[in-house]
Write a protein that holds these residues in place. Structure first.
Motif, PDB file in Angstrom:
ATOM      1  N   VAL A  21       7.144  18.689  80.515  1.00  0.00           N
ATOM      2  CA  VAL A  21       7.132  19.997  81.178  1.00  0.00           C
ATOM      3  C   VAL A  21       5.934  20.098  82.114  1.00  0.00           C
ATOM      4  O   VAL A  21       6.046  20.547  83.252  1.00  0.00           O
ATOM      5  CB  VAL A  21       7.128  21.144  80.142  1.00  0.00           C
ATOM      6  N   ASP A  22       4.773  19.660  81.651  1.00  0.00           N
ATOM      7  CA  ASP A  22       3.571  19.691  82.490  1.00  0.00           C
ATOM      8  C   ASP A  22       3.764  18.886  83.773  1.00  0.00           C
ATOM      9  O   ASP A  22       3.385  19.330  84.855  1.00  0.00           O
ATOM     10  CB  ASP A  22       2.351  19.155  81.731  1.00  0.00           C
ATOM     11  N   HIS A  23       4.354  17.715  83.662  1.00  0.00           N
ATOM     12  CA  HIS A  23       4.575  16.875  84.840  1.00  0.00           C
ATOM     13  C   HIS A  23       5.548  17.527  85.822  1.00  0.00           C
ATOM     14  O   HIS A  23       5.332  17.495  87.037  1.00  0.00           O
ATOM     15  CB  HIS A  23       5.089  15.495  84.422  1.00  0.00           C
ATOM     16  N   ARG A  24       6.617  18.103  85.307  1.00  0.00           N
ATOM     17  CA  ARG A  24       7.596  18.754  86.188  1.00  0.00           C
ATOM     18  C   ARG A  24       6.996  19.960  86.893  1.00  0.00           C
ATOM     19  O   ARG A  24       7.210  20.163  88.088  1.00  0.00           O
ATOM     20  CB  ARG A  24       8.850  19.151  85.412  1.00  0.00           C
ATOM     21  N   VAL A  25       6.230  20.763  86.180  1.00  0.00           N
ATOM     22  CA  VAL A  25       5.585  21.929  86.780  1.00  0.00           C
ATOM     23  C   VAL A  25       4.584  21.481  87.845  1.00  0.00           C
ATOM     24  O   VAL A  25       4.518  22.052  88.938  1.00  0.00           O
ATOM     25  CB  VAL A  25       4.912  22.803  85.700  1.00  0.00           C
ATOM     26  N   GLU A  26       3.824  20.454  87.553  1.00  0.00           N
ATOM     27  CA  GLU A  26       2.834  19.940  88.513  1.00  0.00           C
ATOM     28  C   GLU A  26       3.513  19.451  89.796  1.00  0.00           C
ATOM     29  O   GLU A  26       3.045  19.731  90.904  1.00  0.00           O
ATOM     30  CB  GLU A  26       2.032  18.806  87.870  1.00  0.00           C
ATOM     31  N   LEU A  28       6.450  20.424  91.004  1.00  0.00           N
ATOM     32  CA  LEU A  28       6.983  21.586  91.704  1.00  0.00           C
ATOM     33  C   LEU A  28       5.877  22.348  92.425  1.00  0.00           C
ATOM     34  O   LEU A  28       6.024  22.708  93.605  1.00  0.00           O
ATOM     35  CB  LEU A  28       7.697  22.513  90.725  1.00  0.00           C
ATOM     36  N   LEU A  29       4.775  22.591  91.761  1.00  0.00           N
ATOM     37  CA  LEU A  29       3.671  23.316  92.391  1.00  0.00           C
ATOM     38  C   LEU A  29       3.080  22.534  93.558  1.00  0.00           C
ATOM     39  O   LEU A  29       2.732  23.116  94.590  1.00  0.00           O
ATOM     40  CB  LEU A  29       2.588  23.636  91.364  1.00  0.00           C
ATOM     41  N   GLY A  34       2.328  22.234  99.227  1.00  0.00           N
ATOM     42  CA  GLY A  34       2.415  21.447 100.460  1.00  0.00           C
ATOM     43  C   GLY A  34       3.211  22.167 101.532  1.00  0.00           C
ATOM     44  O   GLY A  34       2.840  22.166 102.707  1.00  0.00           O
ATOM     45  N   GLY A  35       4.298  22.809 101.144  1.00  0.00           N
ATOM     46  CA  GLY A  35       5.110  23.563 102.114  1.00  0.00           C
ATOM     47  C   GLY A  35       4.364  24.744 102.684  1.00  0.00           C
ATOM     48  O   GLY A  35       4.411  25.020 103.886  1.00  0.00           O
ATOM     49  N   GLU A  72      14.660  28.799  88.298  1.00  0.00           N
ATOM     50  CA  GLU A  72      13.418  28.801  89.063  1.00  0.00           C
ATOM     51  C   GLU A  72      13.293  30.091  89.849  1.00  0.00           C
ATOM     52  O   GLU A  72      14.278  30.600  90.363  1.00  0.00           O
ATOM     53  CB  GLU A  72      13.438  27.605  90.015  1.00  0.00           C
ATOM     54  N   GLU A  73      12.093  30.605  89.940  1.00  0.00           N
ATOM     55  CA  GLU A  73      11.826  31.799  90.730  1.00  0.00           C
ATOM     56  C   GLU A  73      10.597  31.556  91.585  1.00  0.00           C
ATOM     57  O   GLU A  73       9.734  30.772  91.226  1.00  0.00           O
ATOM     58  CB  GLU A  73      11.559  33.002  89.831  1.00  0.00           C
TER      59      GLU A  73
END
Length: 97
Positions: A21-26, A28-29, A34-35, A72-73
């Motif tokens: 979960v930590d890796h996926r959140v990192e 995504l953030l 970056g965007g 996702e929100e």
């Protein structure tokens, strides 16, 4: 003995799932950051070419162009109720490339 083995398996599984979960959140953030950084660098709305004159407009355009995945929100916060953002920057601070 069986209870100890089950507790060890449960603890290991929990640890692996939390790390995932930590890796996926990192990821995504990092992608979202970056965007937003790229949008700040351009300093203008992609569709109109009009320059952003405040952070509120930049954030609104950025969030409108995002596609949320399942579960996702996206949300954004500019300034505070008193009109001041953290660090003494006003909510109407100019956005510069």
């Amino acid at each position: 003995m069986l209870l100890v083995a089950l507790a060890a398996v449960a603890a290991t599984t929990r640890s692996v799932l939390l790390r995932d979960v930590d890796h996926r959140v990192e990821r995504l953030l990092s992608r979202r950051t970056g965007g937003l950084t790229a949008a700040c660098g351009r300093g203008a709305a992609p569709s109109t070419g009009a320059r952003f004159h405040d952070a509120r407009r930049l954030l609104r355009v950025f969030l409108e162009r995002q596609y949320a995945g399942p579960g996702e929100e996206s949300t954004g916060l500019v300034g505070r109720a008193g009109g001041r953002a953290p660090g003494n920057a006003g909510s109407g601070a100019a956005v510069r490339p």
